[in-house]
Design a protein around this motif. Structure first.
Motif, mmCIF file in Angstrom:
data_model
loop_
_atom_site.group_PDB
_atom_site.id
_atom_site.type_symbol
_atom_site.label_atom_id
_atom_site.label_comp_id
_atom_site.label_asym_id
_atom_site.label_seq_id
_atom_site.Cartn_x
_atom_site.Cartn_y
_atom_site.Cartn_z
ATOM 1 N N CYS A 86 3.030 4.728 -20.646
ATOM 2 C CA CYS A 86 1.819 3.962 -20.366
ATOM 3 C C CYS A 86 2.061 2.867 -19.336
ATOM 4 N N ALA A 87 2.928 3.149 -18.373
ATOM 5 C CA ALA A 87 3.198 2.159 -17.330
ATOM 6 C C ALA A 87 1.910 1.805 -16.592
ATOM 7 N N SER A 88 1.723 0.520 -16.342
ATOM 8 C CA SER A 88 0.530 0.033 -15.657
ATOM 9 C C SER A 88 0.816 -0.037 -14.160
ATOM 10 N N ILE A 89 0.187 0.831 -13.379
ATOM 11 C CA ILE A 89 0.401 0.900 -11.938
ATOM 12 C C ILE A 89 -0.857 0.396 -11.242
ATOM 13 N N GLU A 90 -0.723 -0.692 -10.514
ATOM 14 C CA GLU A 90 -1.854 -1.279 -9.790
ATOM 15 C C GLU A 90 -1.634 -1.089 -8.294
ATOM 16 N N VAL A 91 -2.681 -0.679 -7.588
ATOM 17 C CA VAL A 91 -2.586 -0.453 -6.148
ATOM 18 C C VAL A 91 -3.625 -1.321 -5.452
ATOM 19 N N MET A 92 -3.138 -2.268 -4.680
ATOM 20 C CA MET A 92 -3.994 -3.201 -3.964
ATOM 21 C C MET A 92 -3.867 -2.949 -2.461
ATOM 22 N N THR A 93 -4.847 -3.391 -1.702
ATOM 23 C CA THR A 93 -4.744 -3.307 -0.248
ATOM 24 C C THR A 93 -4.050 -4.556 0.273
ATOM 25 N N ALA A 94 -3.197 -4.368 1.290
ATOM 26 C CA ALA A 94 -2.437 -5.472 1.870
ATOM 27 C C ALA A 94 -3.148 -6.003 3.103
ATOM 28 N N ASN A 95 -3.134 -7.292 3.254
ATOM 29 C CA ASN A 95 -3.725 -7.910 4.438
ATOM 30 C C ASN A 95 -2.679 -8.537 5.345
ATOM 31 N N ARG A 96 -1.413 -8.286 5.057
ATOM 32 C CA ARG A 96 -0.317 -8.764 5.905
ATOM 33 C C ARG A 96 0.909 -7.894 5.639
ATOM 34 N N GLY A 97 1.947 -8.068 6.455
ATOM 35 C CA GLY A 97 3.172 -7.301 6.276
ATOM 36 C C GLY A 97 3.192 -6.049 7.127
ATOM 37 N N GLN A 98 4.311 -5.337 7.078
ATOM 38 C CA GLN A 98 4.521 -4.167 7.912
ATOM 39 C C GLN A 98 4.788 -2.932 7.065
ATOM 40 N N GLY A 99 4.510 -1.774 7.629
ATOM 41 C CA GLY A 99 4.800 -0.511 6.980
ATOM 42 C C GLY A 99 3.721 -0.092 5.996
ATOM 43 N N PRO A 100 3.851 1.119 5.441
ATOM 44 C CA PRO A 100 2.854 1.613 4.483
ATOM 45 C C PRO A 100 2.747 0.753 3.224
ATOM 46 N N VAL A 101 3.880 0.190 2.801
ATOM 47 C CA VAL A 101 3.900 -0.635 1.587
ATOM 48 C C VAL A 101 4.561 -1.965 1.945
ATOM 49 N N PRO A 102 3.792 -2.926 2.446
ATOM 50 C CA PRO A 102 4.396 -4.199 2.856
ATOM 51 C C PRO A 102 5.167 -4.899 1.742
ATOM 52 N N TRP A 103 4.693 -4.773 0.533
ATOM 53 C CA TRP A 103 5.468 -5.323 -0.581
ATOM 54 C C TRP A 103 4.969 -4.748 -1.909
ATOM 55 N N ALA A 104 5.803 -4.935 -2.935
ATOM 56 C CA ALA A 104 5.487 -4.463 -4.282
ATOM 57 C C ALA A 104 6.260 -5.311 -5.262
ATOM 58 N N GLN A 105 5.844 -5.296 -6.516
ATOM 59 C CA GLN A 105 6.548 -6.074 -7.535
ATOM 60 C C GLN A 105 6.438 -5.395 -8.886
ATOM 61 N N VAL A 106 7.506 -5.507 -9.663
ATOM 62 C CA VAL A 106 7.513 -4.971 -11.015
ATOM 63 C C VAL A 106 6.831 -5.961 -11.945
ATOM 64 N N ILE A 107 6.006 -5.447 -12.832
ATOM 65 C CA ILE A 107 5.314 -6.263 -13.834
ATOM 66 C C ILE A 107 6.109 -6.171 -15.133
ATOM 67 N N ARG A 108 6.608 -7.278 -15.614
ATOM 68 C CA ARG A 108 7.410 -7.271 -16.835
ATOM 69 C C ARG A 108 6.673 -7.883 -18.020
ATOM 70 N N SER A 109 5.696 -8.738 -17.781
ATOM 71 C CA SER A 109 4.962 -9.363 -18.882
ATOM 72 C C SER A 109 3.856 -8.425 -19.349
ATOM 73 N N GLY A 110 3.618 -8.390 -20.664
ATOM 74 C CA GLY A 110 2.614 -7.483 -21.192
ATOM 75 C C GLY A 110 3.078 -6.042 -21.047
ATOM 76 N N GLN A 111 2.156 -5.164 -20.643
ATOM 77 C CA GLN A 111 2.506 -3.774 -20.415
ATOM 78 C C GLN A 111 3.281 -3.655 -19.103
ATOM 79 N N GLU A 112 4.510 -3.141 -19.191
ATOM 80 C CA GLU A 112 5.337 -3.034 -17.994
ATOM 81 C C GLU A 112 4.716 -2.076 -16.980
ATOM 82 N N GLY A 113 4.975 -2.354 -15.721
ATOM 83 C CA GLY A 113 4.461 -1.489 -14.678
ATOM 84 C C GLY A 113 4.820 -2.022 -13.305
ATOM 85 N N ILE A 114 4.048 -1.633 -12.308
ATOM 86 C CA ILE A 114 4.333 -1.997 -10.918
ATOM 87 C C ILE A 114 3.025 -2.290 -10.207
#
Length: 319
Positions: free
Chosen positions: A64-92
């Motif tokens: 039940c990993a929680s995967i959130e996908v947001m649009t980036a308004n800065r940075g380079q490349g297809p995925v300018p940044w990402a972060q692991v979510i550790r509080s609550g339901q783990e995910g990215i």
């Protein structure tokens, strides 16, 4: 039984998040500005990465990993940044640039890196070299395992990471112990990430050279099966001790003592030689000798067969 997936195109607020009911599923929430074509493209990219990491670890590491996908308004490349979510339901949480193609997302290493983080529980912020090292070591090898990179490209990319880490080590001239906890303030990311990657690379090769060969993959899969969901907190020293127990060796603690107070970058030359890899200037040369090619193929594509009874049977894959 396979794993299901819920895809929710909704605003990422607490109220909206609650609207996506999840039992044993990976839940993907996408920003509402994304059209159906974009959602489908991103879903295929994420599921491929999740499945590859799941196969490496022997089971889905976070149900039940929680995967959130947001649009980036800065940075380079297809995925300018990402972060692991550790509080609550783990995910990215991923921030993506929708101007890029589906193939550009597949070839980007970020998803493999972030999903690899879920193989381990959060060990705290005082020694990020360990968790970031594992994710950095795996990111290119898993792209190779998925057939996105060739084996040669995967190993060349790994070598490129080691080169960046080595250059950063000479710049900072401090021990990994001193730099790791202060990584954000000192901006010593390359030194910390790739020193950790070199640690896991060296151990992976050392495990394969044992009289009864093993691999880092088997140790990680054993950890996922026995301990990932134990509910306990883990520090880096505790993880190292547990990995020693699971591998039946002292390799993890031995190499830890070798690198943690060294001001230089970990020496990978012996592992390179065993694999037939030669760092030549700015490029990587690979020996054509059949046995060395076999070792490299095994490193990228999979571990030796697990002995019967070596670990509990596990089921489930991200689909």
């Amino acid at each position: 039984m396979g794993w299901r997936m819920i895809v929710a195109a909704m605003m990422l607020t607490s109220a909206a998040a609650g609207a996506a009911i999840c039992s044993d599923d990976m839940r993907i929430q996408m920003h509402p500005s994304m059209d159906q074509r974009q959602q489908s493209m991103l879903r295929q990219w994420l599921v491929e990465a999740a499945r590859t990491v799941s196969d490496y670890g022997g089971a889905v590491p976070v149900p039940c990993a929680s995967i959130e996908v947001m649009t980036a308004n800065r940075g380079q490349g297809p995925v300018p940044w990402a972060q692991v979510i550790r509080s609550g339901q783990e995910g990215i949480r991923f921030y993506v640039n929708l101007d890029y193609s589906a193939e550009a997302f597949r070839q980007d290493w970020t998803a493999m890196h972030e999903f690899s983080h879920l193989l381990l529980p959060f060990p705290g912020n005082d020694a990020p070299w360990f968790s970031e090292g594992l994710a950095s070591y795996l990111q290119y090898l898993l792209l190779g395992r998925a057939g996105i990179l060739t084996q040669e490209q995967a190993l060349s990319s790994l070598d490129g990471g080691f080169r960046r880490g080595r250059a950063a080590a000479s710049k900072h001239n401090k021990s990994l112990r001193n730099l790791s906890g202060a990584m954000w303030a000192s901006r010593s990311y390359q030194r910390v990430y790739w020193s950790g990657a070199a640690y896991f690379f060296h151990i992976d090769v050392a495990l394969r050279r044992l009289p009864a060969p093993s691999s880092l993959q088997q140790v990680v899969a054993d950890f996922v099966a026995c301990c990932r969901h134990s509910g306990r907190s883990w520090s880096v020293p505790q993880l190292i001790d547990q990995f020693d127990r699971l591998s039946g060796t002292s390799l993890f603690s031995h190499h830890y003592r070798q690198i943690i107070d060294d001001r230089g970058f970990p020496d990978v030359s012996d592992a390179y030689a065993w694999l037939g890899m030669v760092a030549d200037g700015a490029s990587l040369q690979l020996s054509p000798e059949p046995e060395l090619r076999r070792r490299r193929t095994q490193l990228v594509m999979g571990a030796p067969a697990v002995k019967p009874g070596a670990r509990p049977a596990v089921t489930g894959r991200w689909q």
